[in-house]
Design an enzyme around this catalytic site. Structure first.
Site, PDB file in Angstrom:
ATOM      1  N   ARG A   1       0.789  -1.235   0.000  1.00 27.32           N
ATOM      2  CA  ARG A   1       0.000   0.000   0.000  1.00 27.32           C
ATOM      3  C   ARG A   1       0.818   1.280   0.000  1.00 27.32           C
ATOM      4  NH1 ARG A   1      -3.840  -0.741   4.879  1.00 27.32           N
ATOM      5  NH2 ARG A   1      -5.033   0.982   4.024  1.00 27.32           N
TER       6      ARG A   1
ATOM      7  N   GLN B   1      -1.786   3.342  -5.262  1.00 24.88           N
ATOM      8  CA  GLN B   1      -2.878   4.096  -4.609  1.00 24.88           C
ATOM      9  C   GLN B   1      -4.236   3.886  -5.286  1.00 24.88           C
ATOM     10  OE1 GLN B   1      -1.867   5.676  -1.637  1.00 24.88           O
ATOM     11  NE2 GLN B   1      -0.070   4.561  -2.317  1.00 24.88           N
TER      12      GLN B   1
ATOM     13  N   ASP C   1      -6.007   0.688  -4.058  1.00 22.34           N
ATOM     14  CA  ASP C   1      -6.012   0.407  -2.621  1.00 22.34           C
ATOM     15  C   ASP C   1      -7.439   0.324  -2.064  1.00 22.34           C
ATOM     16  OD1 ASP C   1      -5.611   0.191   0.067  1.00 22.34           O
ATOM     17  OD2 ASP C   1      -4.137   1.815   0.207  1.00 22.34           O
TER      18      ASP C   1
ATOM     19  N   SER D   1      -7.928   0.917   1.784  1.00 20.02           N
ATOM     20  CA  SER D   1      -8.044   2.333   2.155  1.00 20.02           C
ATOM     21  C   SER D   1      -9.400   2.898   1.748  1.00 20.02           C
ATOM     22  CB  SER D   1      -6.936   3.166   1.494  1.00 20.02           C
ATOM     23  OG  SER D   1      -5.719   2.966   2.155  1.00 20.02           O
TER      24      SER D   1
ATOM     25  N   TYR E   1       2.266  -0.057   9.346  1.00 19.15           N
ATOM     26  CA  TYR E   1       1.303  -0.638  10.278  1.00 19.15           C
ATOM     27  C   TYR E   1       1.843  -0.598  11.704  1.00 19.15           C
ATOM     28  CZ  TYR E   1      -1.240  -2.479   6.271  1.00 19.15           C
ATOM     29  OH  TYR E   1      -1.956  -2.600   5.118  1.00 19.15           O
TER      30      TYR E   1
HETATM   31  P1  NAD Z   1      -5.171  -0.605  10.279  1.00 21.54           P
HETATM   32  O1  NAD Z   1      -6.579  -0.753   9.827  1.00 21.54           O
HETATM   33  O2  NAD Z   1      -4.238  -1.742  10.162  1.00 21.54           O
HETATM   34  O3  NAD Z   1      -5.184  -0.144  11.813  1.00 21.54           O
HETATM   35  C1  NAD Z   1      -5.871   1.018  12.226  1.00 21.54           C
HETATM   36  C2  NAD Z   1      -5.006   1.811  13.169  1.00 21.54           C
HETATM   37  O4  NAD Z   1      -4.927   1.129  14.416  1.00 21.54           O
HETATM   38  C3  NAD Z   1      -3.569   2.030  12.716  1.00 21.54           C
HETATM   39  O5  NAD Z   1      -3.351   3.404  12.609  1.00 21.54           O
HETATM   40  C4  NAD Z   1      -2.751   1.383  13.813  1.00 21.54           C
HETATM   41  O6  NAD Z   1      -1.531   2.089  14.059  1.00 21.54           O
HETATM   42  C5  NAD Z   1      -3.688   1.477  14.990  1.00 21.54           C
HETATM   43  N1  NAD Z   1      -3.383   0.584  16.120  1.00 21.54           N
HETATM   44  C6  NAD Z   1      -3.010  -0.720  16.094  1.00 21.54           C
HETATM   45  N2  NAD Z   1      -2.822  -1.185  17.357  1.00 21.54           N
HETATM   46  C7  NAD Z   1      -3.099  -0.159  18.189  1.00 21.54           C
HETATM   47  C8  NAD Z   1      -3.100  -0.009  19.610  1.00 21.54           C
HETATM   48  N3  NAD Z   1      -2.769  -1.016  20.416  1.00 21.54           N
HETATM   49  N4  NAD Z   1      -3.438   1.193  20.108  1.00 21.54           N
HETATM   50  C9  NAD Z   1      -3.777   2.227  19.315  1.00 21.54           C
HETATM   51  N5  NAD Z   1      -3.795   2.152  17.963  1.00 21.54           N
HETATM   52  C10 NAD Z   1      -3.463   0.977  17.417  1.00 21.54           C
HETATM   53  O7  NAD Z   1      -4.511   0.675   9.599  1.00 21.54           O
HETATM   54  P2  NAD Z   1      -4.766   1.305   8.164  1.00 21.54           P
HETATM   55  O8  NAD Z   1      -5.841   2.304   8.262  1.00 21.54           O
HETATM   56  O9  NAD Z   1      -4.906   0.224   7.195  1.00 21.54           O
HETATM   57  O10 NAD Z   1      -3.430   2.093   7.958  1.00 21.54           O
HETATM   58  C11 NAD Z   1      -2.196   1.493   8.292  1.00 21.54           C
HETATM   59  C12 NAD Z   1      -1.071   2.351   7.853  1.00 21.54           C
HETATM   60  O11 NAD Z   1      -0.934   2.312   6.456  1.00 21.54           O
HETATM   61  C13 NAD Z   1      -1.136   3.787   8.238  1.00 21.54           C
HETATM   62  O12 NAD Z   1       0.178   4.163   8.563  1.00 21.54           O
HETATM   63  C14 NAD Z   1      -1.547   4.454   6.990  1.00 21.54           C
HETATM   64  O13 NAD Z   1      -1.168   5.819   6.943  1.00 21.54           O
HETATM   65  C15 NAD Z   1      -0.772   3.623   6.032  1.00 21.54           C
HETATM   66  N6  NAD Z   1      -1.259   3.758   4.692  1.00 21.54           N
HETATM   67  C16 NAD Z   1      -0.407   4.331   3.828  1.00 21.54           C
HETATM   68  C17 NAD Z   1      -0.799   4.502   2.543  1.00 21.54           C
HETATM   69  C18 NAD Z   1       0.140   5.152   1.620  1.00 21.54           C
HETATM   70  O14 NAD Z   1       1.319   5.240   1.875  1.00 21.54           O
HETATM   71  N7  NAD Z   1      -0.329   5.666   0.538  1.00 21.54           N
HETATM   72  C19 NAD Z   1      -2.033   4.067   2.115  1.00 21.54           C
HETATM   73  C20 NAD Z   1      -2.870   3.447   3.024  1.00 21.54           C
HETATM   74  C21 NAD Z   1      -2.464   3.302   4.329  1.00 21.54           C
END
Ligand code: NAD
Length: 397
Positions: free
Chosen positions: A121, A127, A130, A133, A228
């Protein structure tokens, strides 16, 4: 190549894999689209809209007989899997880490399985594909609306002749894609919003939305790989739960979205935290699952009210409850994936490609994705040989 859109069959699933506007974008690549009659009904997209865009409206039986690629939103049902045959491909959000057996079954049937959930991702070129997302974004938006609908007071500050209402205080735990959208939506509704995450990088994102970032003194960074979070240790988990309790008690609404890939969702809101909340408070648990969620006592798809008057919503598949927006976004994701995989009017599977290495789960009769294949290995010999093989998960709380 014939790509087919089937009607989703899981309960409450109103999304559809392609919307009519995608059909024109696929045609130049030599892709003709078949649509199962009624496939778009749940998202208010009638057969006529697909036919007008150039798709053929057909029966499910014709799809399984003639299509080269089947496009789905979620995992195909057992009945649908039985219809698939050698040489066909299925593309969707197949959740292979949660259900590796499906990958094995598809491989055994000679079906190529491609799962959008395995997409790398962080590459800018992925993007548009995705789906995790795009669907989290829809779900986070809906979570804030669900919370507002369950809450017995206003989200915004309102000054009227009948008095002044103070704004709701909303806390979002886990500020990835869904959490940030929940923050943005709660802010647009006028609430005073705070956010918390174990990834320090999310602080600036939370603050850029006009919310306050909650920093815990007892837990440091738990940033893991690929953006993550990593799973917390038992000590960190307990410290986090205890320190969060005070913050939770000071809020009217808590929305939880915390996930760790391949693991059970972490427990963030304990029984003590729920007891410390004021009557009328609302918790929406987006982590609610059969394995347990972020909130003690939450059950997926159910709303419960505790003895001390706290409403706990076990949110389940919220993206499917905003089906047209979710389908529009998903359609763009799956079209981009299909175009990426298509060469000379056919699927060109090449797992040396970085994107394909993540998404191609089964091909040529084998489970080709390392992470999924490892879940299918027989369990190592143990003193308890009757126990099952490795699952997606181990105990975490
Ligand atoms: P996810 O659904 O895996 O998890 C949701 C959130 O829960 C995350 O932010 C994670 O840090 C948090 N989390 C996990 N355990 C926790 C705890 N014990 N206490 C508090 N928070 C906790 O996450 P997601 O929405 O799929 O996103 C994951 C990452 O991927 C993020 O860093 C996001 O910015 C990144 N991302 C990047 C891109 C990109 O680079 N273009 C695209 C999509 C997502």
């Amino acid at each position: 190549m014939k790509a087919a859109v089937v009607k989703e069959t899981s309960p409450g699933e109103h999304r559809v894999a392609l919307v009519p506007e995608a059909i024109n974008r696929l045609r130049p690549a030599g892709i003709d689209v078949l649509v199962e009659s009624g496939a778009g009904d749940g998202a208010w997209l009638p057969d006529a809209a697909y036919a007008d865009a150039g798709a053929s409206i057909v029966s499910a039986a014709e799809i399984y007989r003639t299509a080269d690629v089947i496009l789905t939103v979620t995992r195909p049902s057992a009945a649908a899997v039985n219809e698939l045959r050698t040489g066909q491909a299925v593309i969707g959000m197949l959740a292979p880490l949660a259900d590796p057996e499906l990958a094995a079954t598809l491989a055994a049937r000679g079906v190529t399985a491609i799962s959008l959930d395995g997409l790398p991702r962080t590459l800018s070129r992925t993007q548009p594909m995705d789906a995790l997302s795009s669907q989290s974004n829809v779900a986070g938006y809906k979570a804030a609306l669900v919370a507002a609908a369950e809450f017995g007071r206003f989200f915004p500050m309102l000054i009227t002749a009948a008095g002044t209402a103070r704004p709701a205080k909303v806390l979002v735990l886990g500020t990835g894609v869904a959490g940030l959208q929940a923050i943005g939506t709660a802010r647009r509704l006028g609430a005073v919003v705070s956010g918390y995450d174990v990834r320090p990088a999310s602080k600036t994102e939370v603050e850029s939305l006009g919310a306050t970032f909650v920093e815990l003194t007892s837990v440091g960074s738990a940033a893991g790989q690929g953006g993550y979070a990593r799973e917390l240790t038992a000590e960190e988990r307990q410290a986090q739960q205890e320190e969060l309790t005070g913050h939770i008690a000071r809020h009217d609404v808590v929305i939880t979205t915390a996930q760790v890939p391949g693991r059970r969702p972490p427990l963030l809101v304990t029984e003590d935290a729920i007891k410390a909340m004021a009557p009328g408070s609302v918790i929406v648990d987006m982590g609610a699952s059969a394995l347990g969620g972020n909130v003690t006592g939450s059950r997926p798809g159910e709303t419960v009210v505790t003895g001390n008057g706290i409403t706990i919503v076990g949110a389940e598949n919220l993206a499917a409850t905003v089906p047209t927006a979710a389908s529009n976004a998903y359609s763009r994701n799956i079209s981009a994936m299909l175009l990426h995989l298509t060469k000379n009017g056919g699927l060109a599977i090449d797992t040396s490609d970085e994107i394909q290495a993540g998404v191609v789960i089964a091909h040529d009769g084998k489970v080709v994705h390392d992470g999924v294949a490892s879940l299918l290995l027989p369990a190592a010999p143990s003193p308890h040989p009757t126990q099952g093989g490795p699952g997606v998960d181990g105990p975490s709380d």
